[in-house]
Design a protein around this motif. Structure first.
Motif, PDB file in Angstrom:
ATOM      1  N   ASP A  73       0.822  -1.198   0.000  1.00 28.59           N
ATOM      2  CA  ASP A  73       0.000   0.000   0.000  1.00 28.59           C
ATOM      3  C   ASP A  73       0.864   1.259   0.000  1.00 28.59           C
ATOM      4  OD1 ASP A  73      -1.917   1.869   0.194  1.00 28.59           O
ATOM      5  OD2 ASP A  73      -2.575   1.378   2.222  1.00 28.59           O
ATOM      6  N   PRO A  74       0.914   1.961  -1.144  1.00 28.29           N
ATOM      7  CA  PRO A  74       1.787   3.144  -1.203  1.00 28.29           C
ATOM      8  C   PRO A  74       1.343   4.258  -0.250  1.00 28.29           C
ATOM      9  CG  PRO A  74       0.383   3.039  -3.148  1.00 28.29           C
ATOM     10  CD  PRO A  74       0.184   1.758  -2.405  1.00 28.29           C
ATOM     11  N   MET A  75       0.040   4.255   0.093  1.00 30.78           N
ATOM     12  CA  MET A  75      -0.480   5.320   0.959  1.00 30.78           C
ATOM     13  C   MET A  75       0.230   5.311   2.316  1.00 30.78           C
ATOM     14  SD  MET A  75      -2.729   6.232  -1.173  1.00 30.78           S
ATOM     15  CE  MET A  75      -3.516   5.486  -2.582  1.00 30.78           C
ATOM     16  N   THR A  76       0.511   4.104   2.833  1.00 29.84           N
ATOM     17  CA  THR A  76       1.068   4.006   4.183  1.00 29.84           C
ATOM     18  C   THR A  76       2.579   3.795   4.174  1.00 29.84           C
ATOM     19  OG1 THR A  76       0.549   1.663   4.120  1.00 29.84           O
ATOM     20  CG2 THR A  76      -1.041   3.079   5.208  1.00 29.84           C
ATOM     21  N   SER A  77       3.171   3.590   2.996  1.00 33.04           N
ATOM     22  CA  SER A  77       4.608   3.275   2.963  1.00 33.04           C
ATOM     23  C   SER A  77       5.488   4.509   2.789  1.00 33.04           C
ATOM     24  CB  SER A  77       4.915   2.299   1.836  1.00 33.04           C
ATOM     25  OG  SER A  77       4.014   1.227   1.863  1.00 33.04           O
ATOM     26  N   LEU A  78       4.885   5.626   2.338  1.00 31.38           N
ATOM     27  CA  LEU A  78       5.688   6.836   2.166  1.00 31.38           C
ATOM     28  C   LEU A  78       5.584   7.700   3.422  1.00 31.38           C
ATOM     29  CD1 LEU A  78       4.655   7.710  -1.497  1.00 31.38           C
ATOM     30  CD2 LEU A  78       6.930   7.005  -0.752  1.00 31.38           C
ATOM     31  N   ASN A  79       6.652   8.413   3.716  1.00 38.23           N
ATOM     32  CA  ASN A  79       6.657   9.291   4.889  1.00 38.23           C
ATOM     33  C   ASN A  79       5.946  10.604   4.536  1.00 38.23           C
ATOM     34  OD1 ASN A  79       7.291  11.141   6.880  1.00 38.23           O
ATOM     35  ND2 ASN A  79       9.381  10.412   7.139  1.00 38.23           N
ATOM     36  N   PRO A  80       4.824  10.912   5.212  1.00 36.91           N
ATOM     37  CA  PRO A  80       4.032  12.093   4.823  1.00 36.91           C
ATOM     38  C   PRO A  80       4.740  13.424   5.080  1.00 36.91           C
ATOM     39  CG  PRO A  80       3.152  11.101   6.829  1.00 36.91           C
ATOM     40  CD  PRO A  80       4.215  10.177   6.330  1.00 36.91           C
ATOM     41  N   ARG A 125       9.359  19.075 -10.489  1.00 34.96           N
ATOM     42  CA  ARG A 125       8.253  19.510  -9.640  1.00 34.96           C
ATOM     43  C   ARG A 125       7.896  18.424  -8.618  1.00 34.96           C
ATOM     44  NH1 ARG A 125       3.358  19.477 -12.362  1.00 34.96           N
ATOM     45  NH2 ARG A 125       1.725  19.213 -10.824  1.00 34.96           N
ATOM     46  N   ARG A 126       7.840  17.211  -9.118  1.00 27.79           N
ATOM     47  CA  ARG A 126       7.466  16.082  -8.238  1.00 27.79           C
ATOM     48  C   ARG A 126       8.505  15.895  -7.126  1.00 27.79           C
ATOM     49  NH1 ARG A 126       2.354  15.705  -9.516  1.00 27.79           N
ATOM     50  NH2 ARG A 126       1.982  15.256 -11.701  1.00 27.79           N
ATOM     51  N   TYR A 127       9.759  16.142  -7.473  1.00 29.63           N
ATOM     52  CA  TYR A 127      10.869  15.975  -6.540  1.00 29.63           C
ATOM     53  C   TYR A 127      10.647  16.796  -5.273  1.00 29.63           C
ATOM     54  CZ  TYR A 127      15.795  16.136  -4.991  1.00 29.63           C
ATOM     55  OH  TYR A 127      16.955  16.049  -4.264  1.00 29.63           O
ATOM     56  N   LYS A 128      10.010  17.963  -5.437  1.00 25.59           N
ATOM     57  CA  LYS A 128       9.819  18.871  -4.299  1.00 25.59           C
ATOM     58  C   LYS A 128       8.486  18.652  -3.586  1.00 25.59           C
ATOM     59  CE  LYS A 128      12.450  22.763  -6.307  1.00 25.59           C
ATOM     60  NZ  LYS A 128      12.410  22.488  -7.754  1.00 25.59           N
ATOM     61  N   GLN A 129       7.625  17.801  -4.175  1.00 20.79           N
ATOM     62  CA  GLN A 129       6.288  17.662  -3.598  1.00 20.79           C
ATOM     63  C   GLN A 129       6.265  16.691  -2.415  1.00 20.79           C
ATOM     64  OE1 GLN A 129       3.988  16.727  -7.180  1.00 20.79           O
ATOM     65  NE2 GLN A 129       2.930  18.675  -6.955  1.00 20.79           N
ATOM     66  N   TYR A 130       5.168  16.766  -1.655  1.00 18.55           N
ATOM     67  CA  TYR A 130       4.941  15.821  -0.559  1.00 18.55           C
ATOM     68  C   TYR A 130       3.985  14.721  -1.041  1.00 18.55           C
ATOM     69  CZ  TYR A 130       7.169  19.104   2.623  1.00 18.55           C
ATOM     70  OH  TYR A 130       8.085  19.908   3.244  1.00 18.55           O
ATOM     71  N   PRO A 131       4.007  13.547  -0.379  1.00 18.80           N
ATOM     72  CA  PRO A 131       3.157  12.442  -0.832  1.00 18.80           C
ATOM     73  C   PRO A 131       1.679  12.799  -1.000  1.00 18.80           C
ATOM     74  CG  PRO A 131       4.724  11.624   0.764  1.00 18.80           C
ATOM     75  CD  PRO A 131       4.926  13.109   0.690  1.00 18.80           C
ATOM     76  N   HIS A 132       1.131  13.665  -0.103  1.00 19.60           N
ATOM     77  CA  HIS A 132      -0.311  13.941  -0.208  1.00 19.60           C
ATOM     78  C   HIS A 132      -0.674  14.703  -1.481  1.00 19.60           C
ATOM     79  CE1 HIS A 132       0.951  17.831   1.603  1.00 19.60           C
ATOM     80  NE2 HIS A 132      -0.021  18.303   0.841  1.00 19.60           N
ATOM     81  N   GLU A 133       0.341  15.239  -2.158  1.00 23.01           N
ATOM     82  CA  GLU A 133       0.061  15.990  -3.390  1.00 23.01           C
ATOM     83  C   GLU A 133       0.008  15.080  -4.616  1.00 23.01           C
ATOM     84  OE1 GLU A 133       2.119  20.008  -3.467  1.00 23.01           O
ATOM     85  OE2 GLU A 133       3.336  18.997  -1.960  1.00 23.01           O
ATOM     86  N   LEU A 134       0.273  13.794  -4.420  1.00 24.75           N
ATOM     87  CA  LEU A 134       0.294  12.855  -5.556  1.00 24.75           C
ATOM     88  C   LEU A 134      -0.913  11.931  -5.509  1.00 24.75           C
ATOM     89  CD1 LEU A 134       4.039  11.689  -5.459  1.00 24.75           C
ATOM     90  CD2 LEU A 134       3.084  13.637  -6.649  1.00 24.75           C
ATOM     91  N   SER A 135      -1.322  11.453  -6.689  1.00 29.83           N
ATOM     92  CA  SER A 135      -2.409  10.474  -6.756  1.00 29.83           C
ATOM     93  C   SER A 135      -1.878   9.093  -6.352  1.00 29.83           C
ATOM     94  CB  SER A 135      -2.925  10.395  -8.194  1.00 29.83           C
ATOM     95  OG  SER A 135      -1.904   9.840  -9.012  1.00 29.83           O
ATOM     96  N   GLY A 136      -2.789   8.134  -6.188  1.00 24.29           N
ATOM     97  CA  GLY A 136      -2.385   6.770  -5.793  1.00 24.29           C
ATOM     98  C   GLY A 136      -1.413   6.135  -6.775  1.00 24.29           C
ATOM     99  N   GLY A 137      -1.705   6.300  -8.072  1.00 28.55           N
ATOM    100  CA  GLY A 137      -0.820   5.709  -9.089  1.00 28.55           C
ATOM    101  C   GLY A 137       0.565   6.335  -9.071  1.00 28.55           C
TER     102      GLY A 137
END
Length: 322
Positions: A99-106, A147-159
């Motif tokens: 589950d990528p939602m819980t594996s990345l550090n928010p 751009r993605r490099y600087k973003q946080y996980p909550h700014e990305l979609s599940g995919g």
């Protein structure tokens, strides 16, 4: 061709208040360079525990190895100390969690999470780390990497998150990537894209992939060989064609019948496998599938079937084949 990884008679259990759960019971298989190996089975059959054993990710205690060897390029993972394991994880074998939602550090930016793999490696400047991270992001199909490099996980979609997880798994250039149901939480179109990413990586980087899934469609699309697990054991193994067209074990047949095909008639009822998986506190002494098998005899309940070999690659653990 030398095997990258050889698992021999692996037994792994967990101590709990209710007793000892025998999660993996005498499992042996090998992984060859550059292949995609599928491990399929229903929930609780031991496939995730088996794959986490390969990197010693299961907590010990309560888990413990009762026996067996895991040989990576001839070296036993079970004998490695903490320092060797740190070098080994991510660099030789890496893991894409379910589950990528819980594996990345928010609380951390995406770029920093990818670069974490390089912590403790000497001789890489910050600019080199960033360049490597951006290159990997591009490889897993993330456009606009800066751009993605600087973003946080909550700014990305599940995919997108799942692609980042794949990027983190790849950044250390491992020989084997374990993908544990990498498309569970994604919808079908995104699932197809993620599978394409994995397939392309195997082609371009020559990485071996161990794909854990309960979805036979994914297996058919991606894998070279398949292990079918049930009750902590491998009940059948073979090439994809052998598993799909010369199915030998009743459990594998049951799995095949329980999926809808394109030509399934509208009113046609799918055949479920009746019953529940075996209790691994007190594993059955005979065939693990005997309780749910329509062909089972007294012998199946009391005697452990040996493997019947059909071809060099294809074998199944069932008395019917004798």
């Amino acid at each position: 061709m030398e095997n990258l990884l050889e698992v021999k008679n692996l037994q792994f259990s967990f101590r709990t208040y209710g007793g000892v759960v025998k999660a993996v019971r005498d499992v042996s298989f090998e992984v060859r360079p550059g292949e995609i190996l599928g491990i399929v089975g229903e929930s609780g059959c031991g496939k995730s525990v088996t794959s986490q054993c390969l990197m010693r990710l299961n907590p010990e205690p309560p888990g413990f190895f009762e026996g067996g060897e895991i040989l990576y390029k001839g070296k036993d993972v079970l004998k490695m100390n903490k320092k060797e394991l740190r070098q080994f994880r991510g660099k030789e074998i890496s893991y894409i969690f379910q589950d990528p939602m819980t594996s990345l550090n928010p609380t951390m930016r995406i770029g920093k999470q990818i670069e974490e793999v390089f912590v403790g490696r000497k001789g890489m400047s910050a600019a080199e780390k960033k360049a490597k991270a951006l290159e990997i992001l591009k490889m897993v199909g993330i456009s606009d990497g800066e751009r993605r490099y600087k973003q946080y996980p909550h700014e990305l979609s599940g995919g997108m998150k799942q692609r980042v997880m794949i990027a983190i798994a790849l950044v250390g250039s491992p020989s084997i990537v374990i993908a544990d149901e990498p498309t569970t939480s994604l919808d079908v179109t995104i699932e197809a894209q993620i599978l394409d990413v994995l397939k392309n990586l195997q082609k371009t980087l020559g990485t071996s992939i161990i794909l854990i899934t309960h979805d036979l469609g994914v297996i058919a699309k991606l894998c070279d060989r398949v292990l079918v697990m049930y009750g902590g054991k491998i009940v059948e193994r073979g090439s994809v064609d052998e598993i799909f067209y010369d199915t030998a074990h009743p459990y594998t047949k049951g799995l095949m019948h329980s999926i809808a095909k394109l030509d399934t008639a509208k009113g046609h009822k799918l055949q479920p496998i009746e019953g529940t998986p075996p209790d691994l506190f007190a594993p059955p002494k005979g065939c693990p599938f005997a309780e749910r098998c329509e062909y089972a005899t007294e012998r199946c309940k009391n005697e452990k079937p040996e493997y019947t070999e059909f071809t060099e690659t294809h074998r199944a653990m069932c008395f019917l084949n004798e």
